[in-house]
Design a protein around this motif. Structure first.
Motif, PDB file in Angstrom:
ATOM      1  N   ALA A 155       0.842  -1.197   0.000  1.00 30.82           N
ATOM      2  CA  ALA A 155       0.000   0.000   0.000  1.00 30.82           C
ATOM      3  C   ALA A 155       0.877   1.246   0.000  1.00 30.82           C
ATOM      4  O   ALA A 155       2.039   1.206   0.421  1.00 30.82           O
ATOM      5  CB  ALA A 155      -0.928   0.002   1.211  1.00 30.82           C
ATOM      6  N   ALA A 156       0.293   2.335  -0.483  1.00 30.41           N
ATOM      7  CA  ALA A 156       1.043   3.589  -0.542  1.00 30.41           C
ATOM      8  C   ALA A 156       0.119   4.761  -0.241  1.00 30.41           C
ATOM      9  O   ALA A 156      -1.087   4.711  -0.530  1.00 30.41           O
ATOM     10  CB  ALA A 156       1.679   3.767  -1.915  1.00 30.41           C
ATOM     11  N   ASN A 178       4.605   8.726  -1.039  1.00 22.56           N
ATOM     12  CA  ASN A 178       5.885   8.630  -0.331  1.00 22.56           C
ATOM     13  C   ASN A 178       5.916   7.640   0.839  1.00 22.56           C
ATOM     14  O   ASN A 178       6.989   7.219   1.260  1.00 22.56           O
ATOM     15  CB  ASN A 178       6.326  10.009   0.168  1.00 22.56           C
ATOM     16  N   LEU A 179       4.773   7.275   1.385  1.00 24.45           N
ATOM     17  CA  LEU A 179       4.767   6.323   2.500  1.00 24.45           C
ATOM     18  C   LEU A 179       4.257   4.974   1.983  1.00 24.45           C
ATOM     19  O   LEU A 179       3.103   4.854   1.570  1.00 24.45           O
ATOM     20  CB  LEU A 179       3.877   6.821   3.640  1.00 24.45           C
ATOM     21  N   TRP A 180       5.142   3.988   2.015  1.00 25.84           N
ATOM     22  CA  TRP A 180       4.837   2.658   1.485  1.00 25.84           C
ATOM     23  C   TRP A 180       4.878   1.647   2.623  1.00 25.84           C
ATOM     24  O   TRP A 180       5.772   1.681   3.466  1.00 25.84           O
ATOM     25  CB  TRP A 180       5.853   2.279   0.408  1.00 25.84           C
ATOM     26  N   PHE A 181       3.908   0.748   2.633  1.00 21.99           N
ATOM     27  CA  PHE A 181       3.876  -0.246   3.696  1.00 21.99           C
ATOM     28  C   PHE A 181       3.220  -1.528   3.202  1.00 21.99           C
ATOM     29  O   PHE A 181       2.509  -1.535   2.184  1.00 21.99           O
ATOM     30  CB  PHE A 181       3.154   0.293   4.936  1.00 21.99           C
ATOM     31  N   VAL A 182       3.485  -2.606   3.923  1.00 20.85           N
ATOM     32  CA  VAL A 182       2.876  -3.898   3.631  1.00 20.85           C
ATOM     33  C   VAL A 182       1.911  -4.222   4.759  1.00 20.85           C
ATOM     34  O   VAL A 182       2.286  -4.196   5.938  1.00 20.85           O
ATOM     35  CB  VAL A 182       3.933  -5.013   3.502  1.00 20.85           C
ATOM     36  N   ALA A 183       0.662  -4.496   4.391  1.00 24.39           N
ATOM     37  CA  ALA A 183      -0.358  -4.891   5.364  1.00 24.39           C
ATOM     38  C   ALA A 183      -0.596  -6.390   5.237  1.00 24.39           C
ATOM     39  O   ALA A 183      -0.845  -6.891   4.140  1.00 24.39           O
ATOM     40  CB  ALA A 183      -1.651  -4.125   5.120  1.00 24.39           C
ATOM     41  N   THR A 184      -0.504  -7.104   6.347  1.00 21.17           N
ATOM     42  CA  THR A 184      -0.702  -8.551   6.355  1.00 21.17           C
ATOM     43  C   THR A 184      -1.772  -8.915   7.377  1.00 21.17           C
ATOM     44  O   THR A 184      -2.090  -8.130   8.276  1.00 21.17           O
ATOM     45  CB  THR A 184       0.601  -9.287   6.711  1.00 21.17           C
ATOM     46  N   LYS A 214       9.487   0.542   9.937  1.00 23.13           N
ATOM     47  CA  LYS A 214       9.143  -0.728  10.573  1.00 23.13           C
ATOM     48  C   LYS A 214       9.567  -1.888   9.689  1.00 23.13           C
ATOM     49  O   LYS A 214       9.459  -1.817   8.469  1.00 23.13           O
ATOM     50  CB  LYS A 214       7.633  -0.798  10.835  1.00 23.13           C
ATOM     51  N   GLN A 215      10.060  -2.965  10.317  1.00 21.50           N
ATOM     52  CA  GLN A 215      10.406  -4.182   9.593  1.00 21.50           C
ATOM     53  C   GLN A 215      10.258  -5.361  10.552  1.00 21.50           C
ATOM     54  O   GLN A 215      11.091  -5.566  11.428  1.00 21.50           O
ATOM     55  CB  GLN A 215      11.838  -4.133   9.046  1.00 21.50           C
ATOM     56  N   THR A 216       9.175  -6.104  10.404  1.00 21.82           N
ATOM     57  CA  THR A 216       8.922  -7.264  11.256  1.00 21.82           C
ATOM     58  C   THR A 216       8.359  -8.394  10.403  1.00 21.82           C
ATOM     59  O   THR A 216       8.171  -8.250   9.194  1.00 21.82           O
ATOM     60  CB  THR A 216       7.912  -6.934  12.378  1.00 21.82           C
ATOM     61  N   GLY A 217       8.042  -9.515  11.044  1.00 14.55           N
ATOM     62  CA  GLY A 217       7.408 -10.624  10.354  1.00 14.55           C
ATOM     63  C   GLY A 217       5.936 -10.354  10.104  1.00 14.55           C
ATOM     64  O   GLY A 217       5.323  -9.466  10.701  1.00 14.55           O
ATOM     65  N   HIS A 242       6.050  -3.958   7.208  1.00 18.32           N
ATOM     66  CA  HIS A 242       7.109  -3.147   6.616  1.00 18.32           C
ATOM     67  C   HIS A 242       6.538  -1.762   6.354  1.00 18.32           C
ATOM     68  O   HIS A 242       5.399  -1.632   5.895  1.00 18.32           O
ATOM     69  CB  HIS A 242       7.605  -3.737   5.286  1.00 18.32           C
ATOM     70  N   SER A 243       7.336  -0.739   6.609  1.00 14.40           N
ATOM     71  CA  SER A 243       6.897   0.626   6.346  1.00 14.40           C
ATOM     72  C   SER A 243       8.119   1.474   6.006  1.00 14.40           C
ATOM     73  O   SER A 243       9.072   1.524   6.799  1.00 14.40           O
ATOM     74  CB  SER A 243       6.166   1.204   7.566  1.00 14.40           C
ATOM     75  N   TYR A 244       8.081   2.123   4.829  1.00 17.85           N
ATOM     76  CA  TYR A 244       9.219   2.891   4.339  1.00 17.85           C
ATOM     77  C   TYR A 244       8.771   4.248   3.807  1.00 17.85           C
ATOM     78  O   TYR A 244       7.671   4.379   3.250  1.00 17.85           O
ATOM     79  CB  TYR A 244       9.918   2.162   3.178  1.00 17.85           C
TER      80      TYR A 244
END
Length: 334
Positions: free
Chosen positions: A72-73, A105-111, A321-324, A96-98
């Motif tokens: 997502a962004a 500009n804000l990118w992240f992974v939602a699980t 953020k960077q986790t499992g 993950h969030s960068y």
């Protein structure tokens, strides 16, 4: 060569990003391969973890098999970056969030354990921030491994995942697999018997845990089991996500070629968003400098499979953020 890393530590990082031993005493097996005592291996990994050079030793799962996920962004005004990143990072399943160099500009992974959980998280973020959220689910993975040699010359190279991975046999999933995989993706204990610690927490037998993890790995559900490194902390500070606006019919040929190209560390197709984000093909390039990453990209651009395709380069400037991943419903409840 990665700088400021003890050669033995570099060997631990470079050689065990995948195929981590599924045995009762994995650190003893690694020590035997390197001529180290078991306690020395555990101690070194503990120091690497404390220094932020690794995030965990654990597993990653093939996308959307035992759980759901999406990239997502958001286009966040500069003055709101800190506040919005905090809101995003606090949501269950954001792993993950960068911050990246782009209007989006804000990118992240939602699980989460299912797509409903992911949708709910994205909608909550929209509601709490008042900002649009691009939902970019994966369509086709070409290389999702993100294990690569840190020194360019390991005697046990971390070859990327095959571009035509074996099918995941979903019928092999059993009750309790989600909790087992959640424990594995959260990370192994730095203990002489880490799988025993998982077994105790889940009230299972150690032999059962080892057997089941081996089965899940052989099925392709566990995509990688090993050391999850933090590349920026290890000197690979230039992380470029390159997105390609390419015709869908060209992706079947372009994806595998990009995935196999030296210097490309991830490659996948994602669903675009009409009128907002046309890009379908993504690849990641990790370099020790910005110029190194751009040099790789210059060679990639010469590939006939992507000739003429418009692209954007989004360098990351900050990791929030960077986790499992979040897999188990029990994790959501927690």
């Amino acid at each position: 060569m990665t700088s400021f890393i003890d050669p033995i530590d570099l060997s631990l990082l470079d050689n065990w990003q995948r195929d981590f031993p599924l045995v009762e005493r994995p650190f003893a097996e690694i020590g035997a391969a390197l001529g180290l005592a078991e306690e020395d291996v555990i101690g070194r990994f503990a120091q690497l973890l404390a220094a932020g050079r690794i995030s965990r030793i654990g597993g990653t799962c093939a996308p959307n098999t035992v759980s759901a996920s999406t990239l997502a962004a958001m286009a966040v005004p500069q003055e709101r970056i800190e506040a919005v990143a905090e809101i995003v990072g606090a949501k269950p399943g954001i792993n993950h969030s960068y911050l990246r160099e782009n209007r989006w500009n804000l990118w992240f992974v939602a699980t989460g354990p299912d797509r409903g959980h992911v949708d709910e998280v994205l909608e909550t973020i929209r509601s709490e921030t008042g900002l649009a959220v691009l939902d970019l689910p994966i369509i086709r993975p070409f290389n999702i491994d993100l294990g690569f040699s840190l020194n360019g010359g390991s005697d046990r190279p971390t070859a990327p995942q095959p571009t035509a991975p074996r099918p995941v046999r979903l019928e092999r999933l059993r009750e309790g697999d989600d909790d087992l995989l959640q424990a594995l993706t959260t990370g192994l204990a730095l203990d002489t018997r880490p799988y025993l610690r998982i077994a105790e927490a889940l009230r299972r037998q150690e032999s059962d845990v080892l057997e089941r993890l081996a089965d899940l790995q052989n099925s392709g559900i566990i995509a990688r089991l090993g050391v999850i490194v933090r590349h920026r902390a290890l000197g690979w500070r230039s992380n470029a996500m390159v997105v390609w606006d390419i015709e869908p019919e060209r992706i079947t040929a372009a994806g595998p070629v990009l995935a196999a190209f030296p210097g490309v560390t991830l490659c996948y197709e994602r669903r675009p968003v009409a009128g907002k984000w046309p890009y379908r093909l993504y690849c990641m390039i990790h370099g020790r400098s910005r110029q190194e990453a751009l040099d790789v990209l210059a060679r990639v651009r010469r590939l006939p499979e992507v000739a003429g395709a418009a692209q954007e380069v989004l360098f990351s400037s900050r990791c929030f953020k960077q986790t499992g991943a979040l897999i188990s419903r029990r994790g959501v409840a927690a």
